[in-house]
Enzyme design. Structure first.
Site, short mmCIF file in Angstrom:
data_model
loop_
_atom_site.label_atom_id
_atom_site.label_comp_id
_atom_site.label_asym_id
_atom_site.label_seq_id
_atom_site.Cartn_x
_atom_site.Cartn_y
_atom_site.Cartn_z
N GLU A 136 41.81 48.32 33.24
CA GLU A 136 40.92 47.88 32.16
C GLU A 136 41.16 48.66 30.87
O GLU A 136 40.98 48.12 29.78
CB GLU A 136 39.45 48.03 32.59
CG GLU A 136 39.06 47.32 33.87
CD GLU A 136 39.18 45.81 33.81
OE1 GLU A 136 39.78 45.28 32.87
OE2 GLU A 136 38.65 45.16 34.72
N TYR A 150 36.76 44.00 45.56
CA TYR A 150 35.37 44.25 45.92
C TYR A 150 35.03 43.59 47.26
O TYR A 150 34.26 44.14 48.05
CB TYR A 150 34.44 43.76 44.82
CG TYR A 150 34.67 44.45 43.50
CD1 TYR A 150 34.55 45.84 43.40
CD2 TYR A 150 35.02 43.75 42.36
CE1 TYR A 150 34.78 46.49 42.20
CE2 TYR A 150 35.25 44.39 41.15
CZ TYR A 150 35.13 45.76 41.08
OH TYR A 150 35.36 46.42 39.90
N GLU A 175 42.92 40.71 37.11
CA GLU A 175 41.47 40.53 37.18
C GLU A 175 41.08 39.86 38.49
O GLU A 175 40.04 40.18 39.09
CB GLU A 175 40.95 39.71 35.99
CG GLU A 175 41.15 40.36 34.63
CD GLU A 175 40.31 41.61 34.41
OE1 GLU A 175 39.49 41.96 35.29
OE2 GLU A 175 40.46 42.24 33.35
N ASP A 211 34.42 40.20 36.87
CA ASP A 211 35.87 40.00 37.02
C ASP A 211 36.20 38.54 37.24
O ASP A 211 37.26 38.06 36.82
CB ASP A 211 36.41 40.85 38.17
CG ASP A 211 36.83 42.24 37.72
OD1 ASP A 211 37.45 42.34 36.65
OD2 ASP A 211 36.56 43.22 38.42
#
Length: 324
Positions: free
Chosen positions: A192, A105, A98, A67
């Site tokens: 995505e 994360y 993105e 990403d």
């Protein structure tokens, strides 16, 4: 009267209506990781083995790298070759999301992992041969490829290379574990899906303008690239998943999504794998709706995020429908 120096974007005059519909789709499904209660997954997390915890950390570390490449290099390179000003606006949106994905994360890491564990995850990301290889291959195309080659690399990344990582949270979701972590992944997958079909559609516009000989040359290059990426992805998958015994199932999932990437580009599938070959637990994880958290209860008018819809084959045919 002086000559126009800079043109304002006019959304009431469209060269390509798909730009507007894609913009609206992306803005409708806007989300932020900070509104998802990741801490609710801590009980599930504590029950995982150390090997599984390491797998989850490495999977999300790899996704963070991809990403980052997409947000820092990918969209910037695609913006150099836009067909319309509205396309550039859509790519701006994609680039921001993105970055949201990459940041998400880190939210998962900060919830589940210690500071030392997070450092170890990022050290692994920066040193892993196969992960760095695929990042380098894609990034070199972004830097030096033709406009159409860049779009191929982007679609392969969005619709294929991410999925070695997506398998893990989808598998756990299908087994009723780590539901909030998986919520983020399902939101990312939804994004995505739009990114891949939109950029694939823009590829098809340019591809169809090429002489037949140039189309053949580009197709040969495209399939060679996919073979190269898949061979590397097999090694990456084995390193990640051999320890838990999932490698062959992940490879099937990868081949299935490689075909989806080709479909986004208007090309024929390469592998024989279909949805029926994919682990049904993972497919069930994809198809399960979100918990529909009220992400914006403390902001503005408090609207709800819509449900994440199941991924269907037709999701990857949007570009083909656009061409009709």
């Amino acid at each position: 009267m002086s000559k126009t120096y800079y043109k304002a974007i006019n959304w009431n005059e469209l060269e390509d209506a798909i730009d507007k519909s894609t913009w609206e789709k992306l803005t409708e499904q806007f989300w932020l990781d900070t509104r998802i209660p990741l801490s609710n997954d801590l009980d599930d997390w504590r029950k995982l083995s150390e090997e599984e915890k390491t797998l989850v950390g490495h999977v999300f570390g790899g996704l963070t790298l991809l990403d980052t490449v997409q947000s820092e290099t990918g969209m910037e390179s695609l913006r150099q070759d836009v067909r319309t000003p509205h396309e550039e606006a859509v790519l701006n949106n994609i680039q921001f999301m993105e970055s949201v994905h990459a940041k998400s994360y880190s939210s998962i890491f900060s919830t589940l992992n210690t500071k030392k564990e997070i450092e170890e995850i990022f050290d692994w990301v920066h040193e892993n041969e196969y992960l760095q290889t695929k990042a380098k291959i894609v990034n070199e195309i972004y830097k030096n490829g033709t406009p159409l080659e860049k779009k191929v690399a982007s679609v392969f990344l969005e619709t294929f290379l991410f999925y070695s990582g997506f398998f893990t949270p989808l598998y756990y979701l299908g087994n009723n574990k780590l539901a909030n972590v998986a919520e983020i992944i399902k939101l990312i997958i939804r994004d995505e899906s739009v990114h891949g079909t939109y950029i694939g559609y823009k590829f098809q516009l340019g591809f169809n303008e090429l002489p037949e000989e140039e189309q053949t040359t580009l197709k040969d290059w495209m399939y060679d690239l996919l073979y190269t990426l898949y061979e590397n992805e097999e090694r990456y998958t084995e390193e990640l998943y051999d320890g838990v015994g999932w490698s062959e199932e992940v490879k099937t999932f990868l081949r299935y999504n490689a075909n989806k990437a080709l479909m986004n580009l208007g090309q024929d599938p390469l592998f024989p794998d279909t949805a029926n070959d994919v682990n049904p637990i993972v497919m069930n994880g994809i198809s399960t709706g979100t918990s529909n958290h009220d992400f914006f209860s403390q902001v503005g008018n408090g609207y709800l995020l819509g449900e994440v819809e199941a991924m269907k084959d037709e999701d990857y045919l949007i570009g083909l429908e656009y061409m009709k």
